[in-house]
Design a protein around this motif. Structure first.
Motif, mmCIF file in Angstrom:
data_model
loop_
_atom_site.group_PDB
_atom_site.id
_atom_site.type_symbol
_atom_site.label_atom_id
_atom_site.label_comp_id
_atom_site.label_asym_id
_atom_site.label_seq_id
_atom_site.Cartn_x
_atom_site.Cartn_y
_atom_site.Cartn_z
ATOM 1 N N THR A 88 0.815 -1.218 0.000
ATOM 2 C CA THR A 88 0.000 0.000 0.000
ATOM 3 C C THR A 88 0.847 1.265 0.000
ATOM 4 O OG1 THR A 88 -0.194 -0.083 2.407
ATOM 5 C CG2 THR A 88 -1.970 -1.107 1.125
ATOM 6 N N GLU A 89 2.129 1.170 0.454
ATOM 7 C CA GLU A 89 2.994 2.348 0.468
ATOM 8 C C GLU A 89 4.411 1.977 0.059
ATOM 9 O OE1 GLU A 89 0.767 4.985 3.908
ATOM 10 O OE2 GLU A 89 2.654 4.028 4.412
ATOM 11 N N PHE A 90 4.933 2.734 -0.889
ATOM 12 C CA PHE A 90 6.297 2.545 -1.372
ATOM 13 C C PHE A 90 6.938 3.924 -1.472
ATOM 14 C CE2 PHE A 90 9.615 2.306 -4.496
ATOM 15 C CZ PHE A 90 10.176 1.049 -4.334
ATOM 16 N N LEU A 91 7.958 4.160 -0.658
ATOM 17 C CA LEU A 91 8.650 5.441 -0.640
ATOM 18 C C LEU A 91 10.115 5.204 -0.970
ATOM 19 C CD1 LEU A 91 8.819 8.517 0.120
ATOM 20 C CD2 LEU A 91 9.393 7.745 2.437
ATOM 21 N N MET A 92 10.625 5.930 -1.944
ATOM 22 C CA MET A 92 12.031 5.816 -2.302
ATOM 23 C C MET A 92 12.572 7.220 -2.555
ATOM 24 S SD MET A 92 13.895 3.426 -5.129
ATOM 25 C CE MET A 92 13.765 1.959 -4.108
ATOM 26 N N LEU A 93 13.404 7.690 -1.615
ATOM 27 C CA LEU A 93 14.018 9.007 -1.713
ATOM 28 C C LEU A 93 15.537 8.852 -1.775
ATOM 29 C CD1 LEU A 93 11.994 10.836 1.091
ATOM 30 C CD2 LEU A 93 11.533 10.847 -1.358
ATOM 31 N N HIS A 94 16.176 9.589 -2.664
ATOM 32 C CA HIS A 94 17.639 9.617 -2.748
ATOM 33 C C HIS A 94 18.230 8.211 -2.666
ATOM 34 C CE1 HIS A 94 17.823 13.989 -2.607
ATOM 35 N NE2 HIS A 94 16.905 13.935 -1.657
ATOM 36 N N THR A 95 17.822 7.373 -3.604
ATOM 37 C CA THR A 95 18.291 5.990 -3.647
ATOM 38 C C THR A 95 18.868 5.710 -5.026
ATOM 39 O OG1 THR A 95 16.619 5.316 -2.038
ATOM 40 C CG2 THR A 95 17.592 3.569 -3.375
ATOM 41 N N ASN A 96 20.059 5.109 -5.049
ATOM 42 C CA ASN A 96 20.724 4.744 -6.295
ATOM 43 C C ASN A 96 20.652 3.233 -6.452
ATOM 44 O OD1 ASN A 96 21.595 7.492 -6.549
ATOM 45 N ND2 ASN A 96 23.229 7.027 -5.111
ATOM 46 N N ILE A 97 20.123 2.781 -7.597
ATOM 47 C CA ILE A 97 20.015 1.344 -7.860
ATOM 48 C C ILE A 97 20.817 1.043 -9.119
ATOM 49 C CG2 ILE A 97 18.462 -0.553 -8.383
ATOM 50 C CD1 ILE A 97 16.288 0.845 -6.861
ATOM 51 N N LYS A 98 21.734 0.057 -9.012
ATOM 52 C CA LYS A 98 22.595 -0.300 -10.139
ATOM 53 C C LYS A 98 22.576 -1.800 -10.405
ATOM 54 C CE LYS A 98 26.020 3.334 -9.450
ATOM 55 N NZ LYS A 98 27.439 3.598 -9.242
ATOM 56 N N TYR A 99 22.850 -2.150 -11.648
ATOM 57 C CA TYR A 99 23.085 -3.534 -12.097
ATOM 58 C C TYR A 99 21.870 -4.434 -11.992
ATOM 59 C CZ TYR A 99 27.674 -1.520 -11.233
ATOM 60 O OH TYR A 99 28.750 -0.679 -11.196
ATOM 61 N N TYR A 100 20.675 -3.883 -12.009
ATOM 62 C CA TYR A 100 19.428 -4.633 -11.938
ATOM 63 C C TYR A 100 19.032 -5.119 -13.333
ATOM 64 C CZ TYR A 100 17.917 -0.231 -13.837
ATOM 65 O OH TYR A 100 17.807 0.880 -14.620
ATOM 66 N N GLY A 101 17.912 -5.834 -13.408
ATOM 67 C CA GLY A 101 17.317 -6.191 -14.694
ATOM 68 C C GLY A 101 17.633 -7.582 -15.197
ATOM 69 N N ALA A 102 17.936 -8.513 -14.311
ATOM 70 C CA ALA A 102 18.231 -9.891 -14.735
ATOM 71 C C ALA A 102 16.982 -10.546 -15.313
ATOM 72 C CB ALA A 102 18.728 -10.696 -13.540
ATOM 73 N N ALA A 103 17.198 -11.515 -16.164
ATOM 74 C CA ALA A 103 16.091 -12.319 -16.676
ATOM 75 C C ALA A 103 15.601 -13.252 -15.576
ATOM 76 C CB ALA A 103 16.541 -13.130 -17.879
ATOM 77 N N THR A 104 14.295 -13.409 -15.475
ATOM 78 C CA THR A 104 13.733 -14.296 -14.465
ATOM 79 C C THR A 104 13.985 -15.757 -14.840
ATOM 80 O OG1 THR A 104 11.606 -14.250 -15.607
ATOM 81 C CG2 THR A 104 11.915 -12.691 -13.793
ATOM 82 N N THR A 105 13.938 -16.609 -13.812
ATOM 83 C CA THR A 105 14.034 -18.059 -14.006
ATOM 84 C C THR A 105 12.790 -18.692 -13.400
ATOM 85 O OG1 THR A 105 15.090 -18.541 -11.880
ATOM 86 C CG2 THR A 105 16.552 -17.912 -13.725
ATOM 87 N N ASN A 106 12.631 -20.000 -13.574
ATOM 88 C CA ASN A 106 11.490 -20.683 -12.960
ATOM 89 C C ASN A 106 11.562 -20.639 -11.437
ATOM 90 O OD1 ASN A 106 10.178 -21.368 -15.347
ATOM 91 N ND2 ASN A 106 11.457 -23.174 -15.622
ATOM 92 N N ASN A 107 12.749 -20.414 -10.871
ATOM 93 C CA ASN A 107 12.920 -20.332 -9.425
ATOM 94 C C ASN A 107 12.771 -18.916 -8.881
ATOM 95 O OD1 ASN A 107 13.397 -23.097 -9.127
ATOM 96 N ND2 ASN A 107 15.527 -22.836 -9.725
ATOM 97 N N SER A 108 12.590 -17.937 -9.744
ATOM 98 C CA SER A 108 12.423 -16.556 -9.284
ATOM 99 C C SER A 108 11.114 -16.422 -8.506
ATOM 100 C CB SER A 108 12.393 -15.593 -10.472
ATOM 101 O OG SER A 108 13.585 -15.640 -11.189
ATOM 102 N N PRO A 109 11.161 -15.811 -7.319
ATOM 103 C CA PRO A 109 9.919 -15.628 -6.557
ATOM 104 C C PRO A 109 8.843 -14.884 -7.350
ATOM 105 C CG PRO A 109 11.793 -15.145 -5.162
ATOM 106 C CD PRO A 109 12.325 -15.340 -6.564
#
Length: 191
Positions: free
Chosen positions: A135-156
């Motif tokens: 219901t609430e997602f707050l993200m201030l001054h956050t750096n995210i790097k190297y994301y974006g992997a392909a999902t697998t059958n074991n990915s939640p």
């Protein structure tokens, strides 16, 4: 018969609240290297200012629980073969500041030497996936790097059918699915 004072009752209530919402400082480890349990519950935690969080497994914030990440926390994904995901069924608050941002990425030793010149977004870990129960997602001054992997059958996210129903799709840095009643704030962040 024992008489309880207002001060005793308030002290007991404060101790109970502290035990329910644990603040974690210093070096924090999520999961165990080479031993995925599916997803580690990180709900009702506060990762305090300046902490380093080393992550070896998927993370989940269950419904009704919250993870708060304070300014200056450094979250380092330590397993690039698992393609770690953070599943948010509860709420997530990332409270970085301009002077002390939150950094989410991978261990520096796992960054390929060619990442900046050949592929700036190499998909070395998954992403942050928020279900309709967030219901609430707050993200201030956050750096995210190297994301974006392909999902697998074991990915939640695949097993819970939160992002795609089949494996093989690359992930966005954040997927927020509560479009009707959810509150989403993302400001001063770099992806």
């Amino acid at each position: 018969m024992r008489t309880f004072t207002k001060k005793m009752i308030l002290s007991s209530a404060a101790a109970l609240l502290l035990s329910m919402f644990s603040a974690m400082a210093g070096n924090i480890t999520i999961g165990t290297k080479g031993n995925s349990v599916g997803a580690v519950d990180v709900g009702n935690q506060t990762w305090t200012t300046g902490s380093t969080v080393t992550v070896y497994d998927h993370m989940i914030i269950p419904v009704g629980k919250t993870l708060t990440i304070q300014e200056g926390v450094n979250v380092q994904i330590a397993d690039t073969t698992l393609k770690v995901e953070m599943i948010v069924l509860g709420n997530l608050y990332c409270k970085g500041t301009a002077a002390n941002p939150i950094n989410i990425g991978i261990l520096p030793s796992l960054v390929p030497a060619t990442v900046s010149t050949t592929k700036p977004f190499p998909g070395l870990w998954g992403s942050i996936i928020c279900d309709t129960t967030c219901t609430e997602f707050l993200m201030l001054h956050t750096n995210i790097k190297y994301y974006g992997a392909a999902t697998t059958n074991n990915s939640p996210s695949v097993q819970l059918q939160l992002y795609k129903n089949a494996a093989g799709e690359t992930e966005p840095y954040i997927n927020f699915r509560n479009h009707n009643t959810g509150k989403l704030v993302i400001e001063y962040c770099e992806f």
